[in-house]
Design a protein around this motif. Structure first.
Motif, PDB file in Angstrom:
ATOM      1  N   ASP A 135     -12.700 -23.139  23.594  1.00 16.41           N
ATOM      2  CA  ASP A 135     -11.518 -23.292  24.274  1.00 16.41           C
ATOM      3  C   ASP A 135     -11.276 -24.969  24.188  1.00 16.41           C
ATOM      4  O   ASP A 135      -9.858 -25.104  24.302  1.00 16.41           O
ATOM      5  CB  ASP A 135     -11.237 -22.824  25.505  1.00 16.41           C
ATOM      6  CG  ASP A 135     -11.204 -21.168  25.574  1.00 16.41           C
ATOM      7  OD1 ASP A 135     -10.957 -20.619  24.545  1.00 16.41           O
ATOM      8  OD2 ASP A 135     -11.786 -20.788  26.422  1.00 16.41           O
ATOM      9  N   ASN A 136     -12.256 -25.751  24.116  1.00 13.79           N
ATOM     10  CA  ASN A 136     -12.234 -27.297  24.365  1.00 13.79           C
ATOM     11  C   ASN A 136     -11.338 -27.627  25.417  1.00 13.79           C
ATOM     12  O   ASN A 136     -10.400 -28.598  25.229  1.00 13.79           O
ATOM     13  CB  ASN A 136     -11.207 -27.760  22.885  1.00 13.79           C
ATOM     14  CG  ASN A 136     -11.382 -29.284  22.617  1.00 13.79           C
ATOM     15  OD1 ASN A 136     -12.272 -29.915  23.020  1.00 13.79           O
ATOM     16  ND2 ASN A 136     -10.113 -29.731  22.399  1.00 13.79           N
ATOM     17  N   GLU A 143     -14.062 -33.540  22.266  1.00 12.07           N
ATOM     18  CA  GLU A 143     -14.076 -32.332  21.785  1.00 12.07           C
ATOM     19  C   GLU A 143     -15.341 -31.490  22.584  1.00 12.07           C
ATOM     20  O   GLU A 143     -16.335 -32.058  22.721  1.00 12.07           O
ATOM     21  CB  GLU A 143     -14.502 -32.096  20.278  1.00 12.07           C
ATOM     22  CG  GLU A 143     -13.074 -32.343  19.527  1.00 12.07           C
ATOM     23  CD  GLU A 143     -13.280 -32.133  18.123  1.00 12.07           C
ATOM     24  OE1 GLU A 143     -14.367 -31.441  17.544  1.00 12.07           O
ATOM     25  OE2 GLU A 143     -12.443 -32.193  17.362  1.00 12.07           O
ATOM     26  N   TYR A 147     -15.760 -26.057  19.297  1.00 17.14           N
ATOM     27  CA  TYR A 147     -14.372 -25.737  19.123  1.00 17.14           C
ATOM     28  C   TYR A 147     -14.158 -26.035  17.731  1.00 17.14           C
ATOM     29  O   TYR A 147     -13.105 -25.220  17.225  1.00 17.14           O
ATOM     30  CB  TYR A 147     -13.788 -27.069  19.765  1.00 17.14           C
ATOM     31  CG  TYR A 147     -12.160 -27.312  19.608  1.00 17.14           C
ATOM     32  CD1 TYR A 147     -11.081 -26.154  19.961  1.00 17.14           C
ATOM     33  CD2 TYR A 147     -11.645 -28.420  19.081  1.00 17.14           C
ATOM     34  CE1 TYR A 147      -9.918 -26.362  19.305  1.00 17.14           C
ATOM     35  CE2 TYR A 147     -10.399 -28.613  18.686  1.00 17.14           C
ATOM     36  CZ  TYR A 147      -9.492 -27.567  18.942  1.00 17.14           C
ATOM     37  OH  TYR A 147      -8.188 -27.793  18.616  1.00 17.14           O
TER      38      TYR A 147
END
Length: 329
Positions: A135-136, A143, A147
């Motif tokens: 989902d970052n 990051e 991701y």
């Protein structure tokens, strides 16, 4: 965040919450960086559940050979309601002491860090987190591990969907992961040339979606591609399709939910390098006596963020990219 000098002799490592590509690379880095520093490493399987239930095994450099390219996590992952209780965390701390583990590396997202932070505070135990979630959404790092891989997996699928959409002059609503954050939807929307990308962060009205799609159809496009984050306010791709299909009867409107394929597959080169950097950094940070912190990379430099800050709020999407998506659609 605490910073008291400690002599680390034994480190424990676990993965918790949702899996993400690159977790194995992070485990490998923790083990091999520890070996270089003559630190023993124990792996805890099934996350905090395994820590409570004594699922502990010793790891060495051979144990982590040939895993850097594999998705998922060799240590497995699970969720644990018992660990949410003080009694559960007391059992976990007891097992850490049983194996002489001086410090713990936890790999996962905000739920993982919340648990690790509580364990550290309640039992005076050094814990460092490595951010790994597709989902970052963790602040303190540009990051999160997994991701980039999820982004490329989603994009590859969307490119194939575009081909069949063009062939049949269909409208495709493609749902990607992102219950609370729209990072995957936004960047795959731009990279795939989608007509629209609907995000949880942006208030979405069905009538506005219809209006924008009608305007695009005037340009005589052969197909239409809409990327929908699963947490978008329209209710996801299936609900959106029900609400718009009568207005676009000339199109065969289809829904494709990418789902958990975004979690699987080999990690990208970018994720392997990021995971390797963060795994080695976690060992170094523990040797320096830090605890209740997360290691991340910001502007290509390693950064330490207090865990309570990392879990205090969700990372915000880049609104310049939102503007760019509107310009290019």
């Amino acid at each position: 965040m605490t910073n008291k000098v400690v002599d680390v002799e034994t480190i424990g490592v676990l993965t918790s919450g949702g899996d993400s590509p690159g977790m194995n690379a992070a485990i490998r880095a923790v083990v091999r960086a520890s070996a270089q520093a003559n630190i023993k490493v124990y792996g805890i399987t099934h996350g905090y559940y395994g820590l409570i239930n004594d699922e502990v095994l010793e790891l060495d450099t051979h144990s982590v050979s040939n895993i850097i390219q594999r998705g998922g996590t060799m240590l497995k992952t699970a969720r644990s309601d018992e660990f949410r209780t003080e009694e559960g965390r007391k059992k976990a701390a007891k097992n850490l002491k049983k194996y002489g583990i001086d410090a713990l590396v936890v790999i996962g997202g905000d739920g993982t860090f919340t648990g690790g932070n509580k364990l550290s505070k309640e039992h005076d135990f050094n814990v460092v987190g490595i951010p790994a979630t597709i989902d970052n959404d963790i602040i303190g790092t540009d990051e999160t591990i997994g991701y980039d891989s999820a982004l490329n997996t989603a994009l590859d699928a969307i490119d194939k969907i575009r081909d069949t959409a063009d062939a049949h002059e269909r409208m495709f609503l493609v749902e990607v992961m992102g219950r609370d954050t729209g990072f995957i939807a936004l960047e795959t929307g731009i990279a795939s040339g989608a007509e629209l990308a609907l995000l949880p962060e942006e208030l979405t009205h069905v009538e506005d979606v219809k209006k924008q799609l009608h305007e695009m159809l005037k340009s005589q496009r052969r197909s239409s591609l809409v990327i929908v984050a699963e947490g978008d306010e329209t209710g996801g791709a299936i609900k959106l399709a029900e609400n718009i299909k009568e207005d676009f009867a000339q199109y065969d409107t289809r829904v494709c939910i990418l789902g958990h394929i975004q979690r699987g597959g080999a990690p990208s080169a970018r994720d392997r390098v990021l995971a390797s950097r963060l795994g080695a950094a976690a060992v170094k940070v523990l040797q320096e006596g830090h605890s209740q912190v997360m290691v991340g990379v910001v502007n290509n430099a390693l950064k330490i963020t207090p865990m309570h800050v990392a879990i205090s709020k969700k990372k915000q999407i880049d609104h310049t990219l939102v503007d760019l998506a509107k310009i290019l659609r």
